[in-house]
Design an enzyme around this catalytic site. Structure first.
Site, mmCIF file in Angstrom:
data_model
loop_
_atom_site.group_PDB
_atom_site.id
_atom_site.type_symbol
_atom_site.label_atom_id
_atom_site.label_comp_id
_atom_site.label_asym_id
_atom_site.label_seq_id
_atom_site.Cartn_x
_atom_site.Cartn_y
_atom_site.Cartn_z
ATOM 1 C CE LYS A 161 -22.410 64.189 -15.513
ATOM 2 N NZ LYS A 161 -23.328 63.373 -16.323
ATOM 3 N N GLY A 167 -18.130 55.952 -12.310
ATOM 4 C CA GLY A 167 -18.247 55.592 -10.896
ATOM 5 C C GLY A 167 -18.718 56.728 -10.016
ATOM 6 C CD GLU A 203 -24.284 65.682 -18.776
ATOM 7 O OE1 GLU A 203 -23.877 64.749 -19.451
ATOM 8 O OE2 GLU A 203 -24.870 65.512 -17.676
ATOM 9 C CG HIS A 211 -30.166 56.586 -13.127
ATOM 10 N ND1 HIS A 211 -28.871 56.977 -13.406
ATOM 11 C CD2 HIS A 211 -30.297 55.354 -13.690
ATOM 12 C CE1 HIS A 211 -28.273 56.029 -14.101
ATOM 13 N NE2 HIS A 211 -29.111 55.028 -14.287
ATOM 14 C CG ASN A 293 -23.003 52.010 -17.731
ATOM 15 O OD1 ASN A 293 -23.893 52.300 -16.965
ATOM 16 N ND2 ASN A 293 -21.885 52.713 -17.793
ATOM 17 N NE ARG A 295 -19.946 48.855 -16.571
ATOM 18 C CZ ARG A 295 -20.900 49.176 -15.709
ATOM 19 N NH1 ARG A 295 -21.781 48.273 -15.329
ATOM 20 N NH2 ARG A 295 -21.007 50.399 -15.235
ATOM 21 C CB VAL A 298 -24.236 46.401 -10.176
ATOM 22 C CG1 VAL A 298 -24.455 45.838 -8.779
ATOM 23 C CG2 VAL A 298 -22.798 46.853 -10.363
HETATM 24 P P1 ADP Z 1 -20.905 58.049 -13.754
HETATM 25 O O1 ADP Z 1 -20.537 57.533 -15.104
HETATM 26 O O2 ADP Z 1 -19.749 58.614 -13.006
HETATM 27 O O3 ADP Z 1 -21.735 57.084 -12.958
HETATM 28 P P2 ADP Z 1 -23.223 59.508 -14.747
HETATM 29 O O4 ADP Z 1 -23.082 60.536 -15.802
HETATM 30 O O5 ADP Z 1 -23.747 58.171 -15.164
HETATM 31 O O6 ADP Z 1 -21.823 59.332 -14.003
HETATM 32 O O7 ADP Z 1 -24.143 60.078 -13.582
HETATM 33 C C1 ADP Z 1 -24.286 59.446 -12.336
HETATM 34 C C2 ADP Z 1 -25.413 60.118 -11.569
HETATM 35 O O8 ADP Z 1 -25.129 61.513 -11.366
HETATM 36 C C3 ADP Z 1 -26.757 60.101 -12.273
HETATM 37 O O9 ADP Z 1 -27.469 58.897 -12.062
HETATM 38 C C4 ADP Z 1 -27.441 61.291 -11.632
HETATM 39 O O10 ADP Z 1 -27.892 60.962 -10.335
HETATM 40 C C5 ADP Z 1 -26.309 62.296 -11.480
HETATM 41 N N1 ADP Z 1 -26.201 63.174 -12.672
HETATM 42 C C6 ADP Z 1 -25.365 63.014 -13.709
HETATM 43 N N2 ADP Z 1 -25.538 64.000 -14.623
HETATM 44 C C7 ADP Z 1 -26.514 64.795 -14.160
HETATM 45 C C8 ADP Z 1 -27.147 65.987 -14.647
HETATM 46 N N3 ADP Z 1 -26.793 66.556 -15.795
HETATM 47 N N4 ADP Z 1 -28.136 66.550 -13.889
HETATM 48 C C9 ADP Z 1 -28.491 65.998 -12.706
HETATM 49 N N5 ADP Z 1 -27.921 64.886 -12.196
HETATM 50 C C10 ADP Z 1 -26.945 64.284 -12.899
#
Ligand code: ADP
Length: 500
Positions: A161, A167, A203, A211, A293, A295, A298
Site C-alpha cells: 500500500k 481513496g 499489510e 469494513h 479519517n 474529518r 461521506v
Molecule cells: P484507502 O485509504 O485508500 O481508502 P484503506 O486502507 O482504508 O484505503 O482500505 C480501503 C479498503 O481496501 C478497505 O475497506 C478494504 O476493503 C480493503 N483493504 C484494505 N486493507 C486491506 C487488508 N489488509 N486486507 C483486506 N482488505 C483490505
C-alpha cells in the site's frame, strides 16, 4: 477558549457543501461558498450567503488551491472554515495555515491530522497504544530485502500500500514471492505518480473481512465518546457504495469493544472534533485498525439518523470550544439506517464514470427518507471532480424495514441524462446475502457481474421508453429509436421497470 463562529467558509463543493450550509443556517451562521467555473450555477453556490469564484476549472486551480482559498477567507471576513471531506480536508499543512490566520478550522488540530495522515505513522502510534492493527510493517519499506523479510513473516497473499495514499488507490495484491520484486517496484512508481511520494508499506491481506468503522466525537477537554459503528463492506474498487448503521455483524459487546478501541485511537493522537476510526473485522470477530479519517465521512448521515445527533452541529460546537454534553451512557442506537451513494457511474460498465447534463431530477420522498444531493436538472456532471451526485439515506425501525424502504426509495428516484449507481444499489438491496446480513468486502466481486443478471427483454425496453416519454413530456427527442440504445435515461429506466 470559547469563541462563537459567525461566518464559515466551506472549502468544498456539491452535496457536502450544502449539507454544511444547512446546519450553519440553523445555527444562525453565515456561509461562504467557493466555486469553479463548472460549478457557477450549482445548488451549493445558489444556497450560500456569499459565493466567490476561484477562476479555474481543475481541482488544482480551485478546490485544492490553498492560496486562493485563504484569500477568499480573508476577503470575506470568515472566522471559521469547514473543509468537508476529500480535497484539502486531510491536508495538515492547510489546517495549519488556517490556524495561523486565526481562523477556526472545523476539524481536528493540524498535528492530529499529520499523525494520522501517514498510514505508517498511524500504524506505529496504534501499535504503541496497543490497538490491534492489520499485521505488516510499521514504517515505510526502504528496500526489497526488508520487504521480503516482512513477507516471509506475515505470509501471502499480502497487500503493498501507498503510505501516503487514499481513496482506494495505490494498493497492490501480491500472491507469492515470484511477484514480490516486480510488485514492489511498480507499487513505488504508482505511489509516486498518484500521491507524489513513493513511500510504501505492506499489510497481510485479510481474507473476506468486513469494513466496520467507529464514529467518534472528541472535545478540547479530553472527553471522547463513540457513536456506534457503520458497516461499509459493499465496495467497488475498494471504495464504499452502500453503508449502514448498525452493522448486522456487530453485537452490543463487540460494539463496546470497537467503540473503546476507537476512543483509545482518538486519545492516542490528541484528537479533537469528529473523526472515524476504520477497522477490518475478520470471520472470527477479531478487529484490526485500518486507518483514521480525520474529518467528516461521506456516510456520516446513517449515524445521524440512528443516534439522533447532527454531526456537523457537533463539529461546529466543538470548534467553538464547547464541551461535549452527551455522556457515553446516554448514547444508544435507535432503529436502522442505510445510505446508497448515487454516483454518476455506469454499473454495467465496471462503474465507469458517466458525464453529461442532468435532464430530469426527481428524488424520492416520504417517511424515513433523507436525500443529500448536490445536483438539479440542468446541472452538468463533469469529469473533473468526484462523480458523487447524491446520497439517499433511509431510516427504519429495524434492518428489514430500512431495506424495504430503500428499495421503494430507489424505485422512485429519477436521475436522467447520466448513468447512475441506482440499479446497482437496487441489486444490493435485493440480494439474499445482503438481506441476511451475510456479506463482506468481497460482495461485489463475488455476486455482481456488471449488471448482466438482468434480461434485455424488448417489452421492458418499450415499457421504459413509454415511461420516459410520459415523464419527460416536452423532451420528445429523447425517444428517438437511436436514443433508446444510447441514452442512459432509458437504460436505467429499463432496469427499474424490469425490477417492478
Ligand atoms: P484507502 O485509504 O485508500 O481508502 P484503506 O486502507 O482504508 O484505503 O482500505 C480501503 C479498503 O481496501 C478497505 O475497506 C478494504 O476493503 C480493503 N483493504 C484494505 N486493507 C486491506 C487488508 N489488509 N486486507 C483486506 N482488505 C483490505
Amino acid at each position: 477558549m470559547k469563541r462563537k463562529i459567525k461566518k464559515i467558509l466551506i472549502a468544498n463543493r456539491g452535496e457536502i457543501a450544502l449539507r454544511i450550509q444547512r446546519t450553519a443556517r440553523e445555527l444562525g451562521i453565515r456561509t461562504v461558498a467557493i466555486y469553479s467555473f463548472e460549478d457557477s450555477h450549482a445548488p451549493f453556490v445558489l444556497n450560500s450567503d456569499e459565493a466567490y469564484s476561484l477562476n479555474g476549472s481543475t481541482a488544482n486551480e480551485t478546490y485544492l488551491n490553498i492560496p486562493k482559498i485563504l484569500d477568499v477567507a480573508s476577503v470575506s471576513g470568515c472566522d471559521a472554515l469547514h473543509p468537508g471531506y476529500g480535497f484539502l480536508s486531510e491536508n495538515s499543512g492547510f489546517a495549519a495555515a488556517v490556524e495561523q490566520r486565526d481562523i477556526i478550522f472545523i476539524g481536528p488540530p493540524s498535528n492530529a491530522i499529520k499523525k494520522m495522515g501517514s498510514k505508517t505513522s498511524a500504524r506505529r502510534l496504534m501499535s504503541e497504544a496497543k490497538v490491534p492493527i492489520v499485521p505488516g510493517s510499521l514504517d515505510p519499506i526502504k528496500s526489497y530485502d526488508e520487504l521480503s523479510l516482512i513477507a516471509s513473516e506475515i505470509g501471502f497473499p499480502l497487500l503493498i500500500k501507498a503510505a501516503d495514499g487514499g481513496g482506494g488507490k495505490g494498493m497492490r495484491k501480491v500472491d507469492s514471492f515470484s511477484d514480490l520484486k516486480s510488485s514492489f517496484e511498480r507499487a513505488q512508481a504508482e505511489a509516486q505518480s498518484a500521491f507524489g511520494s513513493n513511500r510504501i508499506y505492506v499489510e497481510k491481506l485479510l481474507m473476506n473481512p468486513r469494513h466496520i468503522e467507529v464514529q467518534i466525537l472528541a472535545d478540547a477537554y479530553g472527553n471522547v465518546v463513540y457513536l456506534g459503528e457503520r458497516e461499509c463492506s459493499v465496495q467497488r474498487r475498494h471504495q464504499k457504495v452502500v453503508e449502514e448503521s448498525p452493522s448486522a455483524a456487530v453485537t452490543p459487546e463487540l460494539r463496546s469493544q470497537l467503540g473503546r478501541a476507537g476512543v483509545n485511537v482518538a486519545k492516542a493522537c490528541g484528537y479533537v472534533n469528529a473523526g472515524t476510526v476504520e477497522f477490518l473485522l475478520d470471520a472470527n470477530k477479531q478487529f484490526y485498525f485500518l486507518e483514521m479519517n480525520t474529518r467528516l465521512q461521506v456516510e456520516h448521515p446513517v449515524t445521524e439518523l440512528v443516534y439522533g445527533i447532527d454531526l456537523v452541529k457537533a463539529q461546529i460546537q466543538i470548534a467553538e470550544g464547547e464541551e461535549l454534553t452527551i455522556k457515553q451512557s446516554e448514547i444508544a442506537p435507535r432503529g436502522h439506517a442505510i445510505e446508497c451513494r448515487l454516483y454518476a457511474e455506469d454499473p454495467e460498465n465496471n462503474f465507469f464514470p458517466s458525464t453529461g447534463t442532468i435532464t430530469h431530477y426527481q428524488p424520492s420522498e416520504g417517511y424515513g427518507i433523507r436525500n443529500d444531493s448536490g445536483i438539479c436538472a440542468g446541472f452538468v456532471v463533469s469529469h473533473l471532480y468526484d462523480p458523487l451526485l447524491a446520497k439517499l439515506i433511509v431510516w427504519g425501525k429495524e434492518r428489514k424495514e430500512a431495506i424495504d424502504r430503500m428499495k421503494r426509495a430507489l424505485r422512485e428516484y429519477t436521475i436522467g441524462g447520466v448513468a447512475t449507481t441506482i440499479p446497482f444499489c437496487n441489486f444490493v438491496m435485493k440480494h439474499e446475502s445482503f438481506v441476511q446480513g451475510n456479506f463482506d468486502i468481497g460482495f461485489v466481486d463475488k455476486y455482481y457481474n456488471n449488471g448482466k443478471q438482468t434480461s434485455n427483454d424488448i417489452h421492458n425496453i418499450l415499457a421504459a421508453s413509454l415511461a420516459v416519454a410520459f415523464m419527460a413530456k416536452n423532451r420528445v427527442s429523447l425517444l428517438s429509436t437511436n436514443s433508446l440504445e444510447t441514452n442512459n435515461v432509458n437504460r436505467w429506466k429499463l432496469k427499474r421497470f424490469e425490477d417492478a
